[in-house]
Motif scaffolding. Structure first.
Motif, PDB file in Angstrom:
ATOM      1  N   UNK A  43       0.825  -1.207   0.000  1.00 24.81           N
ATOM      2  CA  UNK A  43       0.000   0.000   0.000  1.00 24.81           C
ATOM      3  C   UNK A  43       0.862   1.261   0.000  1.00 24.81           C
ATOM      4  N   UNK A  44       1.936   1.238   0.783  1.00 22.65           N
ATOM      5  CA  UNK A  44       2.820   2.406   0.840  1.00 22.65           C
ATOM      6  C   UNK A  44       3.479   2.670  -0.506  1.00 22.65           C
ATOM      7  N   UNK A  45       3.991   1.606  -1.111  1.00 20.27           N
ATOM      8  CA  UNK A  45       4.659   1.772  -2.405  1.00 20.27           C
ATOM      9  C   UNK A  45       3.664   2.147  -3.488  1.00 20.27           C
ATOM     10  N   UNK A  46       2.451   1.606  -3.376  1.00 19.10           N
ATOM     11  CA  UNK A  46       1.414   1.981  -4.337  1.00 19.10           C
ATOM     12  C   UNK A  46       1.065   3.460  -4.191  1.00 19.10           C
ATOM     13  N   UNK A  47       0.981   3.921  -2.951  1.00 20.85           N
ATOM     14  CA  UNK A  47       0.709   5.340  -2.712  1.00 20.85           C
ATOM     15  C   UNK A  47       1.836   6.213  -3.257  1.00 20.85           C
ATOM     16  N   UNK A  48       3.071   5.736  -3.107  1.00 25.27           N
ATOM     17  CA  UNK A  48       4.213   6.496  -3.626  1.00 25.27           C
ATOM     18  C   UNK A  48       4.160   6.565  -5.143  1.00 25.27           C
ATOM     19  N   UNK A  49       3.799   5.451  -5.779  1.00 25.77           N
ATOM     20  CA  UNK A  49       3.655   5.449  -7.233  1.00 25.77           C
ATOM     21  C   UNK A  49       2.555   6.382  -7.693  1.00 25.77           C
ATOM     22  N   UNK A  54       0.890  11.733  -9.931  1.00 24.69           N
ATOM     23  CA  UNK A  54      -0.095  12.796  -9.734  1.00 24.69           C
ATOM     24  C   UNK A  54       0.506  14.154  -9.407  1.00 24.69           C
ATOM     25  N   UNK A  55       1.613  14.183  -8.669  1.00 28.44           N
ATOM     26  CA  UNK A  55       2.149  15.457  -8.206  1.00 28.44           C
ATOM     27  C   UNK A  55       2.866  16.184  -9.336  1.00 28.44           C
ATOM     28  N   UNK A  56       2.549  17.446  -9.484  1.00 24.58           N
ATOM     29  CA  UNK A  56       3.268  18.285 -10.441  1.00 24.58           C
ATOM     30  C   UNK A  56       4.419  19.041  -9.784  1.00 24.58           C
ATOM     31  N   UNK A  57       4.393  19.084  -8.461  1.00 27.85           N
ATOM     32  CA  UNK A  57       5.410  19.807  -7.708  1.00 27.85           C
ATOM     33  C   UNK A  57       6.404  18.805  -7.128  1.00 27.85           C
ATOM     34  N   UNK A  58       7.653  18.927  -7.505  1.00 27.21           N
ATOM     35  CA  UNK A  58       8.678  17.988  -7.034  1.00 27.21           C
ATOM     36  C   UNK A  58       8.825  18.045  -5.525  1.00 27.21           C
ATOM     37  N   UNK A  59       8.785  19.237  -4.952  1.00 29.97           N
ATOM     38  CA  UNK A  59       8.966  19.360  -3.504  1.00 29.97           C
ATOM     39  C   UNK A  59       7.885  18.610  -2.738  1.00 29.97           C
ATOM     40  N   UNK A  60       6.651  18.632  -3.239  1.00 30.56           N
ATOM     41  CA  UNK A  60       5.581  17.894  -2.582  1.00 30.56           C
ATOM     42  C   UNK A  60       5.875  16.397  -2.569  1.00 30.56           C
ATOM     43  N   UNK A  61       6.397  15.906  -3.667  1.00 30.65           N
ATOM     44  CA  UNK A  61       6.712  14.474  -3.746  1.00 30.65           C
ATOM     45  C   UNK A  61       7.880  14.132  -2.816  1.00 30.65           C
ATOM     46  N   UNK A  89      26.052  19.823  -0.619  1.00 27.06           N
ATOM     47  CA  UNK A  89      25.167  18.722  -0.244  1.00 27.06           C
ATOM     48  C   UNK A  89      24.164  19.277   0.761  1.00 27.06           C
ATOM     49  N   UNK A  90      22.876  19.145   0.466  1.00 31.36           N
ATOM     50  CA  UNK A  90      21.866  19.769   1.306  1.00 31.36           C
ATOM     51  C   UNK A  90      20.871  18.728   1.812  1.00 31.36           C
ATOM     52  N   UNK A  91      20.528  18.852   3.109  1.00 29.28           N
ATOM     53  CA  UNK A  91      19.463  18.022   3.662  1.00 29.28           C
ATOM     54  C   UNK A  91      18.147  18.535   3.089  1.00 29.28           C
ATOM     55  N   UNK A  92      17.514  17.736   2.237  1.00 32.04           N
ATOM     56  CA  UNK A  92      16.314  18.180   1.547  1.00 32.04           C
ATOM     57  C   UNK A  92      15.061  17.911   2.382  1.00 32.04           C
ATOM     58  N   UNK A  93      14.945  16.696   2.944  1.00 35.92           N
ATOM     59  CA  UNK A  93      13.776  16.338   3.732  1.00 35.92           C
ATOM     60  C   UNK A  93      14.204  15.382   4.850  1.00 35.92           C
ATOM     61  N   UNK A  94      13.487  15.468   5.992  1.00 35.77           N
ATOM     62  CA  UNK A  94      13.761  14.583   7.131  1.00 35.77           C
ATOM     63  C   UNK A  94      12.438  14.124   7.738  1.00 35.77           C
ATOM     64  N   UNK A  95      12.379  12.832   8.072  1.00 35.55           N
ATOM     65  CA  UNK A  95      11.253  12.322   8.870  1.00 35.55           C
ATOM     66  C   UNK A  95      11.845  11.602  10.067  1.00 35.55           C
ATOM     67  N   UNK A  96      11.321  11.953  11.269  1.00 32.14           N
ATOM     68  CA  UNK A  96      11.769  11.282  12.496  1.00 32.14           C
ATOM     69  C   UNK A  96      10.541  11.001  13.350  1.00 32.14           C
ATOM     70  N   UNK A  97      10.396   9.739  13.778  1.00 29.27           N
ATOM     71  CA  UNK A  97       9.186   9.318  14.476  1.00 29.27           C
ATOM     72  C   UNK A  97       8.964  10.097  15.776  1.00 29.27           C
ATOM     73  N   UNK A  98      10.013  10.275  16.547  1.00 26.77           N
ATOM     74  CA  UNK A  98       9.907  10.967  17.834  1.00 26.77           C
ATOM     75  C   UNK A  98      10.053  12.463  17.605  1.00 26.77           C
ATOM     76  N   UNK A  99       8.951  13.183  17.746  1.00 28.36           N
ATOM     77  CA  UNK A  99       8.981  14.616  17.456  1.00 28.36           C
ATOM     78  C   UNK A  99       9.886  15.381  18.417  1.00 28.36           C
ATOM     79  N   UNK A 100      10.104  14.828  19.619  1.00 29.51           N
ATOM     80  CA  UNK A 100      10.961  15.526  20.587  1.00 29.51           C
ATOM     81  C   UNK A 100      12.430  15.501  20.160  1.00 29.51           C
TER      82      UNK A 100
END
Length: 470
Positions: A43-49, A54-61, A89-100
């Motif tokens: 399901x996750x990979x299908x959503x990514x596909x 669908x997205x026209x904006x690269x940053x959104x993807x 070299x730039x950190x473009x996006x980050x996801x971390x489970x623990x918001x703290x």
């Protein structure tokens, strides 16, 4: 005591059943959990596909990428780095489970990436990845495990996707590697699609600008031939591209003629007939042609001889042509409808051909003179031709004589003269001559082929002498 009367022993049936059933239940639960995990990943990979389509904006993807990488690998977080054209070299996006902890993790990764500047195309892929790995280990500390893969666009490293875990038991399994590689590949496709979309938009803008330029150039060329007493005219210009470097014009030689030509009335003054060719093709040649047209029309109104007009034009255009590393060939002539005299001067252009009606012979109209823009002090010569009824003059550019067949052979000047001679004998009008010559060249190069150079023809034919003098 009979065996039947012996006290019954407690049976261990419940215990045995528990022993027999528990592994089965556990296996079923494991299968169900694996099935749920598999469905979750699908399901996750299908959503990514779907997002990729669908997205026209690269940053959104790109915002989804670390989230997806974290979920499919059961990691604590994920980081996406992109390699910029300037080497940063730039950190473009980050996801971390623990918001703290997210703020501290982001700060550490930004510091790690800021320490790296790579010279494009000089650092091997493995070495570049190793440099970033070392910096991340340094600033995140030993408690965070780091696993990553490169993002490759057309075999060029454009960034890195990492998964991060604080679990000391976390293992970088083959399945997790494949999943992260799959997410990284989707990221590469998104980046490439975005760049292709940018290039397409640029091309569309360029196409629009070229079409505007072509339309302007078409409007600058004569829409129709002027009405000159005793003369029939025809002309055609066929650019190899939408914007070309060939030029022809019919120029009234005094101010009184300008308004009548717009009204399509007959004017008995002298007319300038000119043909030229800017070296090269496309937009640069078209821009120079447009500039030359305006300057030439101004020079004609000064009343100088053809040689004087070319000399002044050469001086005025010399600096611009020298800077552009281009030159112009130009043949300028003036026809007097009352005397039927054609005065002319040539700046290294293909000499027009003169078909004599009385003798059926073809001669050239030529004078000595160098290319416009070659030498600021070039001198040009004047000459005249007394035309007779039935005589035909053809002005042309080298796109016709240099037209090449599939085998590489050129149409050349001899074939052109032969075709012109035939046309003058059997065609009934200048327009038929133009059509015949273009057809001959097209047949030579192939009916389905496009010539690689601009082609222009102007035909002047004397119909009858004027009765009055000038």
């Amino acid at each position: 005591m009979p065996v039947s009367q012996l006290p019954s022993q407690p049976t261990d049936s419940n215990s045995s059943a528990a022993t027999d059933v528990t592994p089965v239940v556990a296996l079923k639960e494991l299968v169900a959990r694996l099935h749920r995990e598999q469905n979750k990943i699908q399901d996750l990979l299908s959503s990514l596909g779907f997002a990729l389509r669908s997205f026209n904006n690269l940053n959104q993807f790109l915002e989804l990428i670390p989230l997806m990488a974290t979920r499919v690998t059961d990691a604590d977080g994920s980081a996406l780095f992109l390699y910029k054209p300037n080497g940063q070299v730039r950190l473009e996006q980050l996801h971390w489970q623990d918001s703290r902890q997210r703020k501290n993790i982001r700060k550490a990764l930004e510091i790690a990436s800021s320490q790296i500047t790579l010279v494009p195309n000089t650092v091997p892929l493995a070495a570049a990845t190793g440099i970033l790995d070392d910096q991340m280990h340094r600033y995140l500390g030993p408690d965070v495990q780091i696993f990553g893969t490169a993002i490759l666009v057309k075999h060029t490293e454009r960034g890195w996707l990492y998964v991060l875990s604080r679990d000391p038991e976390y293992s970088w399994t083959e399945t997790r590697q494949k999943l992260v590689r799959l997410v990284a590949d989707q990221t590469a496709v998104a980046i490439e699609n975005d760049e292709l979309a940018v290039e397409l938009r640029k091309k569309e803008r360029l196409d629009q600008e070229l079409e505007i330029g072509a339309e302007i150039q078409r409007r600058l060329l004569p829409r129709q031939c002027p009405t000159i007493p005793g003369v029939a005219l025809a002309a055609r210009c066929k650019p190899a591209n939408r914007v070309g470097g060939d030029y022809y014009d019919f120029i009234p030689t005094n101010h009184n003629q300008i308004q009548p030509i717009i009204q399509d009335s007959v004017e008995t003054g002298r007319w300038g007939l000119v043909i030229g060719d800017v070296m090269g093709k496309g937009v640069p040649a078209g821009l120079l042609m447009t500039m030359m047209r305006g300057m030439l029309r101004g020079e004609v109104l000064h009343g100088n001889s053809p040689a004087g007009i070319l000399q002044n034009l050469n001086r005025v255009m010399y600096a611009d042509l020298e800077n552009s590393h281009r030159f112009v060939t130009l043949f300028y002539s003036e026809y007097n409808p009352q005397s039927q005299i054609l005065s002319y001067s040539n700046a290294a252009h293909n000499p027009p051909l003169w078909w004599h009606a009385a003798t059926k012979a073809v001669t050239r109209l030529d004078t000595l003179g160098m290319l416009i823009g070659l030498d600021a002090n070039s001198q040009y010569e004047d000459a005249q031709a007394q035309l007779e009824p039935g005589d035909t003059i053809i002005y042309y550019t080298d796109g016709l004589t240099d037209a090449a067949a599939a085998g590489g052979d050129r149409f050349d000047e001899d074939n052109f003269i032969t075709a012109f001679n035939t046309a003058c004998k059997y065609c009934n009008s200048p327009q038929e001559i133009v059509d015949y010559l273009f057809d001959q060249v097209q047949q030579f190069i192939g009916s389905d082929k496009q010539n690689t150079d601009d082609m222009t023809l102007v035909v002047l034919q004397i119909l009858y002498p004027t009765a009055s003098g000038e």
